[in-house]
Design a protein around this motif. Structure first.
Motif, short mmCIF file in Angstrom:
data_model
loop_
_atom_site.label_atom_id
_atom_site.label_comp_id
_atom_site.label_asym_id
_atom_site.label_seq_id
_atom_site.Cartn_x
_atom_site.Cartn_y
_atom_site.Cartn_z
N TYR A 18 0.84 -1.21 0.00
CA TYR A 18 0.00 0.00 0.00
C TYR A 18 0.87 1.26 0.00
CZ TYR A 18 -4.30 -2.64 1.11
OH TYR A 18 -5.38 -3.48 1.09
N GLU A 19 1.92 1.25 0.83
CA GLU A 19 2.81 2.41 0.89
C GLU A 19 3.51 2.63 -0.44
OE1 GLU A 19 5.30 1.67 4.30
OE2 GLU A 19 3.58 1.79 5.67
N SER A 20 3.92 1.56 -1.09
CA SER A 20 4.56 1.65 -2.39
C SER A 20 3.59 2.20 -3.44
CB SER A 20 5.08 0.28 -2.82
OG SER A 20 5.60 0.32 -4.12
N ALA A 21 2.35 1.70 -3.42
CA ALA A 21 1.33 2.18 -4.36
C ALA A 21 1.02 3.65 -4.12
CB ALA A 21 0.06 1.33 -4.23
N THR A 22 0.93 4.04 -2.87
CA THR A 22 0.65 5.44 -2.53
C THR A 22 1.79 6.34 -2.98
OG1 THR A 22 -0.71 4.75 -0.65
CG2 THR A 22 0.06 7.03 -0.66
N ALA A 23 3.01 5.91 -2.79
CA ALA A 23 4.17 6.70 -3.24
C ALA A 23 4.12 6.89 -4.76
CB ALA A 23 5.47 6.02 -2.81
N PHE A 24 3.77 5.83 -5.48
CA PHE A 24 3.63 5.94 -6.94
C PHE A 24 2.50 6.90 -7.30
CE2 PHE A 24 1.51 4.57 -10.85
CZ PHE A 24 2.54 4.75 -11.76
N GLN A 25 1.35 6.76 -6.63
CA GLN A 25 0.21 7.65 -6.90
C GLN A 25 0.61 9.11 -6.71
OE1 GLN A 25 -2.64 6.13 -4.08
NE2 GLN A 25 -3.18 4.38 -5.34
N LYS A 26 1.39 9.39 -5.69
CA LYS A 26 1.80 10.77 -5.41
C LYS A 26 2.66 11.35 -6.52
CE LYS A 26 1.47 10.60 -0.38
NZ LYS A 26 2.20 10.61 0.90
N LYS A 28 2.18 10.70 -9.73
CA LYS A 28 1.39 10.77 -10.96
C LYS A 28 0.08 11.55 -10.84
CE LYS A 28 3.82 7.91 -13.58
NZ LYS A 28 4.42 8.33 -14.83
N TYR A 29 -0.52 11.54 -9.65
CA TYR A 29 -1.88 12.04 -9.50
C TYR A 29 -2.01 12.97 -8.31
CZ TYR A 29 -2.09 7.62 -12.03
OH TYR A 29 -1.83 6.59 -12.89
N ILE A 30 -3.03 13.79 -8.35
CA ILE A 30 -3.33 14.67 -7.23
C ILE A 30 -3.91 13.85 -6.07
CG2 ILE A 30 -4.81 16.56 -6.45
CD1 ILE A 30 -4.60 17.66 -9.36
N LEU A 31 -4.80 12.91 -6.40
CA LEU A 31 -5.45 12.08 -5.39
C LEU A 31 -4.64 10.81 -5.17
CD1 LEU A 31 -9.12 12.39 -6.66
CD2 LEU A 31 -8.13 13.49 -4.67
N HIS A 32 -4.53 10.41 -3.91
CA HIS A 32 -3.82 9.18 -3.58
C HIS A 32 -4.45 8.56 -2.34
CE1 HIS A 32 -1.79 11.60 -0.54
NE2 HIS A 32 -1.61 12.49 -1.49
N GLU A 127 -7.34 8.91 -16.22
CA GLU A 127 -7.42 8.43 -17.61
C GLU A 127 -6.62 7.15 -17.85
OE1 GLU A 127 -9.55 9.44 -19.82
OE2 GLU A 127 -10.25 11.16 -18.64
N SER A 128 -5.45 7.03 -17.23
CA SER A 128 -4.66 5.81 -17.45
C SER A 128 -5.33 4.59 -16.85
CB SER A 128 -3.23 5.98 -16.93
OG SER A 128 -3.22 6.20 -15.55
N LEU A 129 -5.96 4.73 -15.67
CA LEU A 129 -6.68 3.59 -15.09
C LEU A 129 -7.96 3.30 -15.87
CD1 LEU A 129 -6.33 3.84 -11.22
CD2 LEU A 129 -5.38 2.13 -12.76
#
Length: 168
Positions: A18-26, A28-32, A127-129
């Motif tokens: 989850y922490e890895s996914a959240t770091a990636f989201q941060k 690329k995206y505003i929302l995480h 858009e990517s998802l």
């Protein structure tokens, strides 16, 4: 590749993913994703709703399921569906299309449990998802403003969601 329920021994690995996914989201995206409560994961494990893909002795991916998701799906929650949440892939397995494995499994799981749909959501208009999930066979139902987000994680508060469904 093996798909099985997660156990309490997996909790630290689930949070690492989850922490890895959240770091990636941060990046690329505003929302995480926010930090999730340990009790949420413990309850999902106790109810056999937290899953993992294991490959080469490692956890490649995790996700959660439910058969009831009224705060997100509102009146559509009456439909017989399995809902998928919080897909997080181990960075060591990126590009190995874990979502395709989850979708194939989820279709069988839905049928075994008398469900007609496999559904998932993502916060915002990512858009990517949207492209990725539609490539996996999901229909993009559009962007929706939720009415009752008080019991949902923080990233749902005041943000529209993209809804997806797959007829089994």
């Amino acid at each position: 590749m093996q798909i099985s329920n997660s156990s309490t021994a997996d909790i630290s690995e689930i949070f690492r993913l989850y922490e890895s996914a959240t770091a990636f989201q941060k990046t690329k995206y505003i929302l995480h994703w926010p930090k999730f409560e340990t009790s949420l994961i413990e309850n999902e494990i106790a109810e056999n709703r937290q899953w993992k893909i294991t490959m080469d002795g490692k956890t490649a991916c995790v996700w959660a399921t439910t058969f009831d998701d009224p705060q997100i799906w509102e009146e559509r929650n009456a439909d017989p569906a399995v809902y998928i949440h919080r897909i997080a892939t181990n960075p060591e397995f990126k590009g190995q299309n874990m979502v395709a494995n989850i979708v194939a499994w989820a279709k069988e799981y839905a049928e075994e449990n008398g469900k007609t749909y496999v559904r998932l959501d993502t916060v915002g208009q990512n858009e990517s998802l949207i492209k990725h999930y539609t490539k996996m066979g999901f229909t993009f139902l559009g962007l929706y403003d939720l009415k009752h987000t008080d019991q949902l994680p923080a990233h749902y508060q005041g943000n529209p969601v993209s809804l997806f469904e797959l007829l089994v």
